[in-house]
Each structure stands twice: as structure tokens, then as C-alpha cells.
Design an enzyme around this catalytic site. Structure first.
Site, short mmCIF file in Angstrom:
data_model
loop_
_atom_site.label_atom_id
_atom_site.label_comp_id
_atom_site.label_asym_id
_atom_site.label_seq_id
_atom_site.Cartn_x
_atom_site.Cartn_y
_atom_site.Cartn_z
N HIS A 35 -10.42 112.69 22.08
CA HIS A 35 -9.11 113.07 22.64
C HIS A 35 -8.70 112.11 23.76
CE1 HIS A 35 -8.27 116.96 20.55
NE2 HIS A 35 -9.55 116.81 20.25
N THR A 36 -9.17 110.92 23.70
CA THR A 36 -8.75 109.90 24.67
C THR A 36 -7.68 108.99 24.07
OG1 THR A 36 -10.69 108.69 23.91
CG2 THR A 36 -10.86 109.74 26.05
N SER A 127 -11.73 112.10 8.96
CA SER A 127 -10.53 111.29 8.71
C SER A 127 -10.25 110.98 7.26
CB SER A 127 -10.58 109.99 9.52
OG SER A 127 -10.57 110.30 10.88
N GLU A 161 1.63 111.06 9.98
CA GLU A 161 1.00 112.30 10.49
C GLU A 161 1.98 113.05 11.38
OE1 GLU A 161 -2.16 113.68 10.31
OE2 GLU A 161 -3.26 112.09 9.27
N ASP A 173 -8.11 107.06 14.31
CA ASP A 173 -8.60 107.21 12.94
C ASP A 173 -8.00 106.14 12.04
OD1 ASP A 173 -9.44 109.47 14.20
OD2 ASP A 173 -8.12 110.84 13.11
N TYR A 222 -4.73 121.28 18.56
CA TYR A 222 -4.74 119.85 18.89
C TYR A 222 -3.47 119.48 19.65
CZ TYR A 222 -5.03 114.81 18.19
OH TYR A 222 -5.09 113.45 18.40
C1 GLA Z 1 -8.26 113.54 15.54
C2 GLA Z 1 -7.04 112.65 15.76
C3 GLA Z 1 -7.41 111.41 16.57
C4 GLA Z 1 -8.17 111.76 17.82
C5 GLA Z 1 -9.31 112.74 17.53
C6 GLA Z 1 -9.97 113.26 18.76
O1 GLA Z 1 -9.18 112.88 14.72
O2 GLA Z 1 -6.48 112.27 14.54
O3 GLA Z 1 -6.25 110.66 16.86
O4 GLA Z 1 -7.31 112.25 18.81
O5 GLA Z 1 -8.86 113.86 16.78
O6 GLA Z 1 -10.62 112.25 19.44
#
Ligand code: GLA
Length: 392
Positions: A35-36, A127, A161, A173, A222
Site C-alpha cells: 500500500h505504498t 495479480s 482498473e 502490479d 482498498y
Molecule cells: C493491490 C494493488 C496494488 C498495491 C497492492 C498493495 O495489489 O493493485 O497497486 O496497492 O494492492 O500493496
């Protein structure tokens, strides 16, 4: 049946012809930096050997016919009409989003017949959707005669997305699926999109443990986290939490709303941990990696509140086996999904045995485990290779 062979067979069956081109794009596992990405921060993922494969041929029409072998569903996109999201099937929105983005960029997407199939576990935080977007972005832009750069492909997938799938995801991702390098993790600066390849240690295995916890309401939770981070950035008057230091944060400890403070503390500390972990990985400093991954997990659990009991249990059990000889943490967006462990090869069977022995009683579930190799990003597959080996 190997994935490429299966895709070719589906193509033959669906369109009674042989595809002229094949492409693949991998899923990913994030080693640290959670989540960075949407906070303009740092991440350290690697692409994995599970992938989505796309087979294509031009069809001299104004229609994309795409068959998703994993769902046994055919979906049509009329290129003469505006492309908007559909209620069902869900998978088609990734396709529609990618196509709409490419057309917006001015690419002349031709009518074509497509088959997609993948072996990235779905809904596990590895992913699968980014791998679908990246294989489509590369494949369709190639068919249009203007193959996208990895960064443009990634940005286009991220837009899909946001606009077609309802998840306000970051860029990690898509970028690692587009540009991952075999044998390496990727230290990615999500602000500049600059990245560097960090060699994976040859003495460590990457073990993924899928909790098989069904993830619910992932997108809304999220998006809520993302919004809380934006609120924190606003409080500090900066563009993103990337611009906030631990000192600045500490000074705001009593004035910032407690929940928002916690969310920000995860992101700010995780950025620092990610940079330190990239260095530790490059230096072969496993003790530091172990501590950084443990701190990352604790921060996701206590400050960002994105873990669940089954995941915390797995991390505790695995950590008990590997100690400071390796690292373990939840990986991906959270609320279920997978745990990643970096550990000496000879401890892999011990960890698997422990998880199999204790996890079902705790969770009522069985974990799925696989050793991963850091793999190559999206690529066009050589016709000769695909015909001979057919082994994606
Ligand atoms: C999902 C999102 C990414 C990222 C992660 C958490 O995979 O698609 O962009 O934010 O969560 O790190």
C-alpha cells in the site's frame, strides 16, 4: 496440459485456425512495500512463473472476439461503438478497459480473434488481473503496429482498473508484470516509475502460501485505505505520503486523527523498510530482511488493519520455523490472500509440514503452497519456441 498448448488448442477449437502471435504476462508477488505504491512510495515485488497467455490473429472486421478459456466464455467488442463497462462478465471489463485506453491513446486497434487463459491463482492477491491487462496491452498494441513501452502499458492497465473494474489501485502490479526481470526483484519508485533490478539471493527460496481465505469487499476496503492516505497527505499539505518523514509524522501524533495517523504511520514506515529491504536483499543480509518483513507484517496488522486472523496465524507459524534465517509477511492488497516467505531452501519442507499440520485446525481451510522463481515480464513469445516447447 501446459498453458501455451492449451491456449493453442482452444484457439483452434474456437476459431478453426492457428494463432499468428502469442504473448504472455506474469503475476507477481510483493516481497515488501505494501500500500505504498499509490502514495508515490517504494515497492519491491518480483514477477512469478504463473502467467496469462494471449493468442491472436487479425480477423479483417471491426470486432474483437475474445474467448476466455478459464470461463469458457466468448465476449465481443464492437470497435465502431463507444466502449463502456458491462455488468457481466466481470473479466470482460479488464479487456474493455485496456482496449478503450489504447483507443484513447490513438492506437488503431484492428478487429481480431483472441484467446486468453492463465494459471495465476485468482483472488489470491497475486495479480491475475494485472497479468491479463499487461498481456492484452502488449498483444493489442503489437497488433496495432505500435507496441507500448512497459511503463505505458502499465499506466494503461491501471486506468482500466480505475475506470472499468472499480479498484483505485497503484502501479506496482502492472509495472512488475510488464517489466519484471528473471532472477531479480524490482525496486520501483512509484513516483518517477524508475526501477532497478535487485538480484534475488541464490540461497533463498520464495515460498508463497495461499491462505485460501475468501476475500470479500476487497475493492471497497482498498479504496477506503487509499482515501485515508490521501486525507493524511492533505493534512500535511503534501502531494502524497511519500513526502512525509517519520519526524513530521511524530510531530503530528496528537493533532492528526488517530486512525489517519495509524494509516500514515504504516505507509511512511513501510517506505523506509522497503528501501532497507532492497539493500539487505542485494547484500545477502538475511537477518535484516527477516526483521524488516516482520515489522512490515506487524504494521499491516496493527496500523493499516488489512490482515485477517488466518493470515496472522500463518505468519506466526512460519516465523516460528524460520526465525531470523528468513522473512515472512502477508503479501498483496490484504483481507486474505497470500503470505510470502523468503527462506533457506532446506527449510521449505519443514515450513510446509508445519502449515499442513496446524493451519486446517485453526482456520478450517487448507493452504496451497508453491515455490516461486522471479520471472520475466510481459513478452511476445517466439513462434518457434511456442510451437516446439509449448511450456509456459
Ligand atoms: C493491490 C494493488 C496494488 C498495491 C497492492 C498493495 O495489489 O493493485 O497497486 O496497492 O494492492 O500493496
Amino acid at each position: 496440459m501446459p498453458l501455451i498448448t492449451a491456449v493453442r488448442a482452444h484457439f483452434q477449437q474456437q476459431f478453426q485456425s492457428t494463432p499468428t502471435q502469442l504473448f504472455s504476462a506474469p503475476g507477481r508477488v510483493n516481497l515488501i512495500g505494501e500500500h505504498t505504491d499509490y502514495n508515490d512510495g517504494f515497492v519491491l515485488p518480483c514477477a512469478i512463473q504463473f502467467a496469462t497467455v494471449l493468442a491472436s490473429e487479425l480477423n479483417q472486421s471491426q470486432v474483437i472476439q475474445i474467448y476466455a478459456a478459464d470461463y469458457n466464455e466468448l465476449h465481443l467488442i464492437d470497435l465502431t461503438k463507444a466502449i463502456t463497462p458491462v455488468a457481466t462478465p466481470r473479466w470482460a471489463n479488464y479487456v474493455r478497459g485496456v482496449v478503450a485506453g489504447l483507443i484513447n491513446k490513438g492506437l488503431a486497434i484492428p478487429g481480431c480473434n483472441l484467446v486468453v487463459a492463465g494459471n495465476v491463482p485468482q483472488g489470491a492477491g497475486l495479480s491475475s488481473s494485472a497479468s491479463l491487462e499487461m498481456v492484452l496491452g502488449l498483444g493489442l498494441s503489437t497488433l496495432a503496429g505500435a507496441p507500448l513501452s512497459p511503463a505505458d502499458n502499465a499506466l494503461n492497465g491501471q486506468q482500466a482498473e480505475h475506470q472499468f473494474a472499480g479498484c483505485q489501485c497503484g502501479i506496482m502490479d502492472q509495472l512488475v508484470s510488464a517489466a519484471g526481470q528473471a532472477g531479480h526483484a524490482m525496486l520501483l519508485d512509484c513516483r518517477s516509475l524508475e526501477f532497478q533490478a535487485v538480484p534475488m539471493s541464490s540461497s533463498l527460496s520464495v515460498l508463497i502460501i495461499n491462505s485460501n481465505v475468501k476475500r470479500g469487499l476487497v475493492d471497497s476496503a482498498y479504496n477506503e485505505r487509499r482515501q485515508q492516505c490521501e486525507q493524511a497527505a492533505q493534512f500535511f499539505g503534501v502531494k502524497a505520503l511519500r513526502d512525509v518523514s517519520l519526524d513530521m509524522l511524530e510531530q503530528a501524533a496528537t493533532t492528526l486523527e488517530p486512525l489517519i495517523y495509524q494509516r500514515a504511520r504504516h505507509v511512511v514506515s513501510e517506505n523506509a523498510r522497503t528501501l532497507a529491504a532492497a539493500k539487505a536483499l542485494a547484500d545477502g543480509d538475511v537477518t535484516s530482511l527477516s526483521q524488516l518483513m516482520a515489522a512490515s507484517h506487524a504494521s499491516m496488522r496493527d496500523d493499516f488493519a488489512i490482515t485477517v486472523p488466518a493470515i496472522d496465524f500463518l505468519v506466526a507459524e512460519i516465523s516460528d520455523v524460520i526465525g531470523n534465517l528468513g522473512g515472512v509477511r502477508m503479501t498483496g492488497g490484504g483481507f486474505g490472500g497470500c503470505v510470502v516467505a523468503l527462506l533457506p531452501h532446506d527449510l521449505v519442507p519443514t515450513v510446509m509440514a508445519r502449515v499442513n499440520a496446524t493451519y486446517p485446525a485453526f482456520s478450517g481451510l487448507t493452504a496451497t503452497m508453491f515455490v516461486c522463481t522471479a520471472s520475466q515480464g510481459a513478452q511476445a513469445l517466439e513462434a518457434a519456441v511456442t510451437a516446439q516447447h509449448a511450456d509456459a
